[in-house]
Design an enzyme around this catalytic site. Structure first.
Site, PDB file in Angstrom:
ATOM      1  N   TYR A  86     -42.640  -3.029  10.717  1.00  0.00           N
ATOM      2  CA  TYR A  86     -43.244  -2.608  11.979  1.00  0.00           C
ATOM      3  C   TYR A  86     -43.492  -1.094  12.023  1.00  0.00           C
ATOM      4  O   TYR A  86     -44.347  -0.624  12.756  1.00  0.00           O
ATOM      5  CB  TYR A  86     -42.351  -2.987  13.175  1.00  0.00           C
ATOM      6  CG  TYR A  86     -42.332  -4.466  13.496  1.00  0.00           C
ATOM      7  CD1 TYR A  86     -42.997  -5.387  12.691  1.00  0.00           C
ATOM      8  CD2 TYR A  86     -41.660  -4.947  14.602  1.00  0.00           C
ATOM      9  CE1 TYR A  86     -42.970  -6.736  12.978  1.00  0.00           C
ATOM     10  CE2 TYR A  86     -41.635  -6.298  14.903  1.00  0.00           C
ATOM     11  CZ  TYR A  86     -42.289  -7.192  14.084  1.00  0.00           C
ATOM     12  OH  TYR A  86     -42.266  -8.533  14.372  1.00  0.00           O
TER      13      TYR A  86
ATOM     14  N   ASP B  30     -36.485 -15.457  19.146  1.00  0.00           N
ATOM     15  CA  ASP B  30     -37.232 -16.301  20.083  1.00  0.00           C
ATOM     16  C   ASP B  30     -36.977 -17.783  19.809  1.00  0.00           C
ATOM     17  O   ASP B  30     -36.865 -18.584  20.742  1.00  0.00           O
ATOM     18  CB  ASP B  30     -38.739 -16.027  19.986  1.00  0.00           C
ATOM     19  CG  ASP B  30     -39.160 -14.885  20.895  1.00  0.00           C
ATOM     20  OD1 ASP B  30     -38.272 -14.171  21.395  1.00  0.00           O
ATOM     21  OD2 ASP B  30     -40.375 -14.704  21.103  1.00  0.00           O
TER      22      ASP B  30
ATOM     23  N   ASP C 285     -37.363 -10.694  15.123  1.00  0.00           N
ATOM     24  CA  ASP C 285     -38.312 -10.905  16.207  1.00  0.00           C
ATOM     25  C   ASP C 285     -38.584 -12.402  16.361  1.00  0.00           C
ATOM     26  O   ASP C 285     -38.552 -12.960  17.465  1.00  0.00           O
ATOM     27  CB  ASP C 285     -39.610 -10.155  15.835  1.00  0.00           C
ATOM     28  CG  ASP C 285     -40.578 -10.033  16.993  1.00  0.00           C
ATOM     29  OD1 ASP C 285     -40.289 -10.592  18.051  1.00  0.00           O
ATOM     30  OD2 ASP C 285     -41.632  -9.388  16.816  1.00  0.00           O
TER      31      ASP C 285
ATOM     32  N   ASP D 232     -36.521 -18.638   5.588  1.00  0.00           N
ATOM     33  CA  ASP D 232     -37.150 -19.951   5.803  1.00  0.00           C
ATOM     34  C   ASP D 232     -36.075 -21.006   6.070  1.00  0.00           C
ATOM     35  O   ASP D 232     -36.206 -21.855   6.955  1.00  0.00           O
ATOM     36  CB  ASP D 232     -38.059 -20.339   4.628  1.00  0.00           C
ATOM     37  CG  ASP D 232     -37.513 -19.924   3.275  1.00  0.00           C
ATOM     38  OD1 ASP D 232     -36.490 -19.213   3.232  1.00  0.00           O
ATOM     39  OD2 ASP D 232     -38.086 -20.314   2.247  1.00  0.00           O
TER      40      ASP D 232
ATOM     41  N   LYS E  80     -35.011 -12.315   2.594  1.00  0.00           N
ATOM     42  CA  LYS E  80     -35.989 -13.010   1.754  1.00  0.00           C
ATOM     43  C   LYS E  80     -35.861 -12.354   0.376  1.00  0.00           C
ATOM     44  O   LYS E  80     -36.839 -11.860  -0.204  1.00  0.00           O
ATOM     45  CB  LYS E  80     -37.395 -12.851   2.375  1.00  0.00           C
ATOM     46  CG  LYS E  80     -38.465 -13.728   1.767  1.00  0.00           C
ATOM     47  CD  LYS E  80     -38.308 -15.210   2.107  1.00  0.00           C
ATOM     48  CE  LYS E  80     -39.336 -16.026   1.341  1.00  0.00           C
ATOM     49  NZ  LYS E  80     -39.058 -17.453   1.326  1.00  0.00           N
TER      50      LYS E  80
END
Ligand code: NAD
Length: 383
Positions: free
Chosen positions: A135, A259, A255, A231, A199
């Site tokens: 980001y 959620d 992020d 994943d 990852k």
């Protein structure tokens, strides 16, 4: 202790008023000062984060934030949009750790999108690094490709990066939180667990992340550490969410996963959050936005904001018992059957924002059930 109160826009002022009511019902002394932020600040002062608001947030020991934003500001240039106030506060206050508990209350098990037997008793904490990763990494932008599959084509690119100190400090937050949660559970011999999500099989940045988290773990022998690919983590969160305790991850994965975890609990109106700096100072806010569609109607669920006050007491104001009192009071009003419209279902009592705040205050005094039964403090909404 000084608390900066920034109600913001939309339902922000309504839900913050109830959180302040609950704060005031504790037998604790705080100094509070309120300031404008977001669209309300833009309307009054031409900027979503005026100097005076930032100065107040800097001086305070903790910030209680409502929500900002409204579609009417969508045409403003980006730096003047209400949402920029949050980014500005995170940056100026050095808030690098975002904590989001995903807790499934017994009374709300049916509201989850998963089967009750998967979420009953769910209590996990997602910790997201907030200031680094793809980001914010430079360089980023658009250019003409010089290599790859289509040399000469227009392309866009971002940079994923994390430095060792950035990973170390968020790892410390995670291990300390897991350790605290284990001792607060009261179970003899309880051991906290941290799941570090990465990852590492594909990304250099996250192989480094994994190595650094493992090195920090050596300082926390009382906490178990597991590593999981993102994943798989996304899958396990809907397959067997109760296997998690504390989850720590980078900005991008956090992020998305926070959620996903939020939805396990039923309603966005129930989810508090904390964003902490290196010294435990924090900004506390509900995970939802300013909900302009229901603003001013007195129907917003104030519980996420009230639970954010509990997080503030626990993480910034060193009042864990007061935090537990608020959490128990929320549990009591839900068990007594009170619901704002976002949670309402047949057989429960529909109440508005103010009535819900008053019920939590009554429950703090041990009277949630009485309040419901007598109907004296409740103006029910006709369902
Ligand atoms: P939102 O979270 O405001 O609303 C999404 C849906 O959830 C709406 O239907 C809303 O009515 C409902 N909802 C949200 N909070 C609720 C509550 N406490 N009780 C009952 N229902 C609730 O998201 P959105 O509609 O995408 O965004 C609205 C505005 O909020 C936008 O301007 C957006 O930029 C802003 N926003 C701000 C923050 C923040 O201040 N931290 C976060 C997200 C969005």
């Amino acid at each position: 202790m000084k608390i900066a109160i920034l109600p913001g826009d939309g339902i922000g002022p309504e839900i913050v008023a109830e959180a302040v009511r609950v704060l005031g019902a504790l037998d604790l002394k705080f100094e509070t000062e309120t300031a404008l932020v977001g669209g309300a600040a833009y309307d009054a002062h031409g900027h979503p984060l005026p100097e005076a608001t930032l100065a107040l947030a800097r001086q305070a020991d903790a910030v209680l934030f409502g929500a900002v934003g409204d579609w009417k500001y969508d045409r403003l240039e980006r730096p003047l949009r209400p949402e920029q106030a949050i980014l500005g506060l995170r940056k100026h206050l050095g808030l690098f750790a975002n904590l989001r508990p995903a807790l499934c209350y017994d009374a709300l098990v049916q509201a989850s999108s998963l089967k009750p037997e998967l979420v009953a008793g769910l209590d996990i904490l997602i910790i997201r690094e907030l200031t680094g990763d793809i980001y914010f990494g430079q360089p980023r932008g658009r250019r003409t490709a010089v290599d790859g599959h289509f040399p000469g084509a227009e392309e866009a690119f971002d940079t994923m990066r994390y430095s060792r100190p950035e990973i170390e400090r968020i790892a410390h937050v995670a291990f300390q939180a897991a350790s605290k949660r284990a001792s607060a559970s009261g179970r003899p011999g309880a051991r906290g667990k941290v799941t570090s999500v990465d990852k590492a099989n594909v990304l250099e940045t996250f192989q480094f992340w994994k190595d650094v988290v493992s090195a920090v773990h050596a300082q926390y022998p009382d906490v178990e550490l597991e590593h999981m690919y993102v994943d798989n983590a996304a899958m396990q969160l809907v397959r067997a969410p109760r296997k998690f305790d504390v989850v720590v991850t980078g900005n991008l994965f956090g992020d998305i996963l926070s959620d996903e975890a939020a939805m396990l609990t039923g309603s966005i109106g129930m989810l508090p959050s904390a964003s902490l700096d290196a010294n435990g100072k924090g900004l506390y806010e509900p995970s939802h936005g300013s909900a302009p569609d229901i603003a001013g109607k007195g129907v917003a669920n104030p519980l996420a904001t009230i639970l954010s006050v509990a997080m503030m007491l626990r993480y910034s104001l060193q009042q864990p018992q007061a935090a537990e009192r608020i959490e128990s009071a929320v549990q009591a009003v839900l068990a007594a059957g009170l619901r704002t419209p976002d949670l309402w279902s047949e057989g429960t009592s529909k109440v508005g924002t103010r009535e819900m705040g008053e019920a939590v205050v009554a429950a703090l005094a041990g009277a949630a059930g009485d309040a419901l039964r007598s109907g004296r403090t409740m103006t029910r909404i006709k369902s």
